[in-house]
Design an enzyme around this catalytic site. Sequence first.
Site, short mmCIF file in Angstrom:
data_model
loop_
_atom_site.label_atom_id
_atom_site.label_comp_id
_atom_site.label_asym_id
_atom_site.label_seq_id
_atom_site.Cartn_x
_atom_site.Cartn_y
_atom_site.Cartn_z
N HIS A 1 -10.39 -4.87 -2.84
CA HIS A 1 -9.11 -5.41 -2.18
C HIS A 1 -9.20 -5.57 -0.86
CE1 HIS A 1 -9.89 -1.01 -2.11
NE2 HIS A 1 -9.05 -0.84 -0.99
N ASN B 1 -12.81 -2.61 3.15
CA ASN B 1 -13.84 -1.40 3.09
C ASN B 1 -14.78 -1.82 1.82
OD1 ASN B 1 -12.72 -0.39 5.32
ND2 ASN B 1 -11.06 0.77 4.19
N ASP C 1 0.72 -1.31 -0.25
CA ASP C 1 -0.02 -0.08 -0.03
C ASP C 1 0.90 1.20 -0.03
OD1 ASP C 1 -1.76 2.34 0.72
OD2 ASP C 1 -3.24 0.80 1.13
P1 AMP Z 1 -9.60 1.90 0.72
O1 AMP Z 1 -9.56 3.27 1.32
O2 AMP Z 1 -9.77 0.71 1.58
O3 AMP Z 1 -10.53 1.84 -0.73
O4 AMP Z 1 -7.82 1.62 0.46
C1 AMP Z 1 -7.60 1.87 -0.94
C2 AMP Z 1 -6.04 1.96 -0.46
O5 AMP Z 1 -5.38 2.15 -1.64
C3 AMP Z 1 -5.31 2.93 0.37
O6 AMP Z 1 -4.84 2.52 1.57
C4 AMP Z 1 -4.23 3.86 -0.53
O7 AMP Z 1 -3.23 4.18 0.07
C5 AMP Z 1 -4.13 2.71 -1.63
N1 AMP Z 1 -3.51 3.15 -2.70
C6 AMP Z 1 -4.24 3.94 -3.73
N2 AMP Z 1 -3.41 4.13 -4.81
C7 AMP Z 1 -2.32 3.40 -4.65
C8 AMP Z 1 -1.28 3.00 -5.35
N3 AMP Z 1 -1.01 3.64 -6.70
N4 AMP Z 1 -0.36 2.11 -5.15
C9 AMP Z 1 -0.58 1.41 -4.01
N5 AMP Z 1 -1.57 1.66 -3.13
C10 AMP Z 1 -2.30 2.62 -3.38
#
Ligand code: AMP
Length: 131
Positions: free
Chosen positions: A97, A84, A28
């Site tokens: 995810h 989530n 992440d």
């Molecule tokens: P959620 O809030 O459960 O939808 O989680 C989305 C997650 O994706 C967050 O923890 C972000 O930090 C992560 N995220 C968003 N863009 C990227 C990226 N390009 N590479 C890795 N993680 C990402």
Amino acid sequence: MCIFCSIINGEIPSYKVYEDENVLGILDISQVTKGHCILMPKRHVANILEADDETAKNLMVASKHLAQTIVSKTNANGVNILTNCKEAAGQTVDHLHFHVIPRFDESDAIEITFNDSNITNLEDIHTLLTK
Ligand code: AMP
Ligand code: ZN
């Protein structure tokens, strides 16, 4: 195309930590704790409510394996595996995810607390969910 589909297609760089036929795991970008990873199905689906059973199983099994690796490599004391689902639950990327978040101690930058809601009518809730 969604950002995770772009990562899966290799159009956006990522730190890959797990891959099988159906699932990709990456670091992440915002490390809640050291080793925080996310696992996503390679085929786009918005969230767990919309996922077919096979996709859900594949993700859960991959999460277990990745969690074992992360806990072992980081010497974590525990791990949270969570998803989530939809904006109301904090989903910000609409591609299913699972977060795998190793836990160390009370200084971890994450707190999951189950507060008392004063909801006590379990009989009614049981009827609602099962009848
Ligand atoms: P959620 O809030 O459960 O939808 O989680 C989305 C997650 O994706 C967050 O923890 C972000 O930090 C992560 N995220 C968003 N863009 C990227 C990226 N390009 N590479 C890795 N993680 C990402
Ligand atoms: Zn996608």
